[in-house]
Scaffold this motif. Structure first.
Motif, PDB file in Angstrom:
ATOM      1  N   ARG A 228       1.246   6.049  11.876  1.00  0.00           N
ATOM      2  CA  ARG A 228       1.052   6.622  10.248  1.00  0.00           C
ATOM      3  C   ARG A 228       2.238   6.816   9.741  1.00  0.00           C
ATOM      4  NH1 ARG A 228      -3.712  10.477  12.451  1.00  0.00           N
ATOM      5  NH2 ARG A 228      -5.288   9.226  12.520  1.00  0.00           N
ATOM      6  N   ASN A 229       3.528   7.115  10.275  1.00  0.00           N
ATOM      7  CA  ASN A 229       4.794   7.152   9.728  1.00  0.00           C
ATOM      8  C   ASN A 229       5.609   6.129   9.606  1.00  0.00           C
ATOM      9  OD1 ASN A 229       4.381  10.041   9.263  1.00  0.00           O
ATOM     10  ND2 ASN A 229       4.763  10.622  11.573  1.00  0.00           N
ATOM     11  N   HIS A 230       5.225   4.984   9.832  1.00  0.00           N
ATOM     12  CA  HIS A 230       5.899   3.841   9.857  1.00  0.00           C
ATOM     13  C   HIS A 230       5.730   3.207   8.408  1.00  0.00           C
ATOM     14  CE1 HIS A 230       6.245   3.745  14.297  1.00  0.00           C
ATOM     15  NE2 HIS A 230       6.666   2.447  14.344  1.00  0.00           N
ATOM     16  N   ILE A 248      -4.194   0.812   5.877  1.00  0.00           N
ATOM     17  CA  ILE A 248      -3.823   0.077   4.331  1.00  0.00           C
ATOM     18  C   ILE A 248      -3.982   0.935   3.284  1.00  0.00           C
ATOM     19  CG2 ILE A 248      -4.876  -1.761   2.765  1.00  0.00           C
ATOM     20  CD1 ILE A 248      -5.790  -3.115   5.507  1.00  0.00           C
ATOM     21  N   GLN A 249      -4.965   1.826   3.242  1.00  0.00           N
ATOM     22  CA  GLN A 249      -5.287   2.636   2.084  1.00  0.00           C
ATOM     23  C   GLN A 249      -4.178   3.624   1.962  1.00  0.00           C
ATOM     24  OE1 GLN A 249      -8.899   4.215   3.370  1.00  0.00           O
ATOM     25  NE2 GLN A 249      -9.950   3.088   1.824  1.00  0.00           N
ATOM     26  N   ASN A 254       1.364  -2.805   4.415  1.00  0.00           N
ATOM     27  CA  ASN A 254       1.239  -3.441   2.855  1.00  0.00           C
ATOM     28  C   ASN A 254       1.612  -5.095   3.085  1.00  0.00           C
ATOM     29  OD1 ASN A 254       4.025  -3.629   3.222  1.00  0.00           O
ATOM     30  ND2 ASN A 254       4.496  -1.741   2.228  1.00  0.00           N
ATOM     31  N   ASN A 255       1.882  -5.512   4.280  1.00  0.00           N
ATOM     32  CA  ASN A 255       2.047  -7.045   4.327  1.00  0.00           C
ATOM     33  C   ASN A 255       3.425  -7.569   3.621  1.00  0.00           C
ATOM     34  OD1 ASN A 255      -0.162  -7.421   6.356  1.00  0.00           O
ATOM     35  ND2 ASN A 255      -1.268  -6.630   4.511  1.00  0.00           N
ATOM     36  N   ILE A 285      -6.614  -8.623  -0.007  1.00  0.00           N
ATOM     37  CA  ILE A 285      -5.483  -8.652   0.959  1.00  0.00           C
ATOM     38  C   ILE A 285      -5.909  -9.149   2.134  1.00  0.00           C
ATOM     39  CG2 ILE A 285      -6.472  -6.417   2.010  1.00  0.00           C
ATOM     40  CD1 ILE A 285      -3.563  -5.203   2.048  1.00  0.00           C
ATOM     41  N   PHE A 286      -7.140  -9.476   2.607  1.00  0.00           N
ATOM     42  CA  PHE A 286      -7.536 -10.200   3.869  1.00  0.00           C
ATOM     43  C   PHE A 286      -7.590 -11.585   3.546  1.00  0.00           C
ATOM     44  CE2 PHE A 286      -8.878  -5.851   4.484  1.00  0.00           C
ATOM     45  CZ  PHE A 286      -8.521  -5.663   5.898  1.00  0.00           C
TER      46      PHE A 286
END
Length: 439
Positions: A228-230, A248-249, A254-255, A285-286
């Motif tokens: 979560r902190n990445h 993602i949310q 975010n790719n 996004i998918f």
């Protein structure tokens, strides 16, 4: 003829549709959460008129009653990956298992090595141009539909419409069965504190900007929750689960830093719940692709900082990984493990990781072992293994001698088994007199 006229002409009942299946046919069933259960139920009702029907597929989340004893001689299942709903049949000899790299399965269909008579697939309703999306799973199902002599589609208005190389046109199918029913779900078990400890070790290896592949189960889900902190993570994976939604949310995934398919989650299928099905529906996004593409090691390697996280049943002191059997007894499958381990190894800055709990059976059995059990399948060779992670730490094996590997793996085994592992390592010559472990 307009596609809508073709569509209406092909709509029929499930029982009439499966009359296309004849004795001696080979039938592919759409896997995972995309299983066309209404067609499978109709196939079972047709059983008295059938004999020697071979059913092939990946893991399915729904009905697999064709493997029950009363259908012996009528149906025989051949598994590319053994799920919980067919495992007993494999063990009792009513079903078979093919060990094969996931990215190579579709070539069996294309080359005619495994010709398909009928493909049973599930799709979303057609769009304005007559294209139906394979929804929760493109995997090997799209290629199966392209290669089979007959294609029967369960059109389900509760199936998500997914994007990418995920569509089949109405003109390419023979029969359509309309339905409205929930998809079978995969509900993940909750990770324990041990799984979270493993996950923290894995997360510490992963850099910002990495592209991830994760499998299914407690450890992959725990790893996702530890990220979560990445920042600026991406996904290129054979499958994704509910665990990606929150990341993602939150903008963690975010790719944007991906070097292949930037800004897209690349996947072959999903295993999860209605929440995930709703999230992937028409979500740009998918981008879904067949596993022959998603799992191609040469494609995977084009992602810089590719991180592959896979599990094991046991790992021996030289680094051999058994992931598909318990001794000689098949348990799951090769799946995409080797595809992604090799792809990550060839990626610039890539990290191939095997993560497992140090013990099994409530701590009574070590999963770091001197030798694999007799008959156990080596899924990932010791030459392919780089990182092995347990709740006790990280062992880096690539480029290490057999003695160095044994030392490193004993250090991440459960403390209760380390002395025994060292004695066995000395007995079989891995440590010898120089095998002195650090305190």
């Amino acid at each position: 003829m307009r596609w809508i006229d073709q569509y209406r002409a092909k709509v029929t009942t499930a029982d009439r549709a499966v009359e296309l299946i004849k004795p001696g046919h080979r039938v592919h069933i759409h896997g995972g959460c995309a299983e066309p259960e209404e067609l499978v139920e109709a196939l079972l009702r047709r059983a008295p008129e059938l004999r020697d029907v071979e059913i092939v597929h990946l893991t399915t989340m729904g009905n697999a009653d064709y493997t029950l004893p009363q259908y012996e001689g009528i149906f025989r299942h051949v598994a590319f990956f053994i799920g919980a709903n067919v495992r007993q049949a494999v063990h009792e000899g009513r079903a078979d298992y093919i060990p094969i790299f996931l990215h190579e399965i579709e070539n069996l269909f294309r080359t005619g090595a495994m010709p398909l008579d009928v493909a049973l697939i599930q799709c979303s309703p057609p769009d304005d141009y007559g294209y139906m999306s394979l929804g929760a799973g493109v995997d090997i199902a799209l290629t199966a539909a392209q290669c089979a002599r007959h294609v029967i589609v369960q059109v389900n208005d509760q199936s998500p419409r997914t994007l990418g190389d995920a569509f089949i046109h109405v003109s390419k199918v023979e029969a359509i069965v309309e339905t409205s029913r929930p998809l079978p779900e995969y509900r993940k078990p909750e990770p324990t504190e041990v799984h979270h400890r493993i996950a923290r070790h894995v997360a510490n290896l992963i850099p910002d900007g990495a592209t991830l592949q994760t499998g299914i189960g407690e450890i992959p889900d725990a790893v996702l929750s530890a990220l979560r902190n990445h920042k600026d993570l991406g996904v290129h994976s054979e499958m994704v689960s509910d665990g990606v939604i929150d990341l993602i949310q939150a903008g963690v995934i975010n790719n944007e830093k991906k070097t292949l398919h930037p800004n897209k989650v690349i996947a072959g299928f999903v295993l999860g719940t209605r929440r995930l099905f709703d999230f992937i529906h028409d979500n740009p996004i998918f981008e879904f692709h067949p596993t022959s593409y998603c799992n191609d090691p040469f494609v995977i390697a084009q992602n810089d900082r590719m991180v592959a996280i896979n599990s094991a049943i046991e790992v021996d002191l030289t680094g051999q990984v058994c992931a598909d059997s318990i001794g000689p007894l098949p348990y799951s499958g090769i799946g995409g493990q080797v595809d992604f381990i090799r792809g990550a190894a060839r990626s610039k800055g890539g990290l191939p990781i095997i993560a497992l709990q140090a013990t099994a059976k409530e701590g009574t059995v070590s999963r770091i072992v001197p030798l694999l059990r007799a008959g156990a399948g080596v899924v990932t060779s010791r030459g392919d293994v780089h990182y092995v992670v347990t709740e006790y730490g990280v062992a880096y094996l690539h480029g290490k001698t057999l003695r160095e590997r044994a030392e490193a793996l004993i250090e991440i085994a459960h403390p209760a088994f380390r002395d025994e592992l060292r004695r066995e390592a000395e007995r079989i010559g891995l440590l010898g007199r120089r095998g002195v472990l650090r305190p």
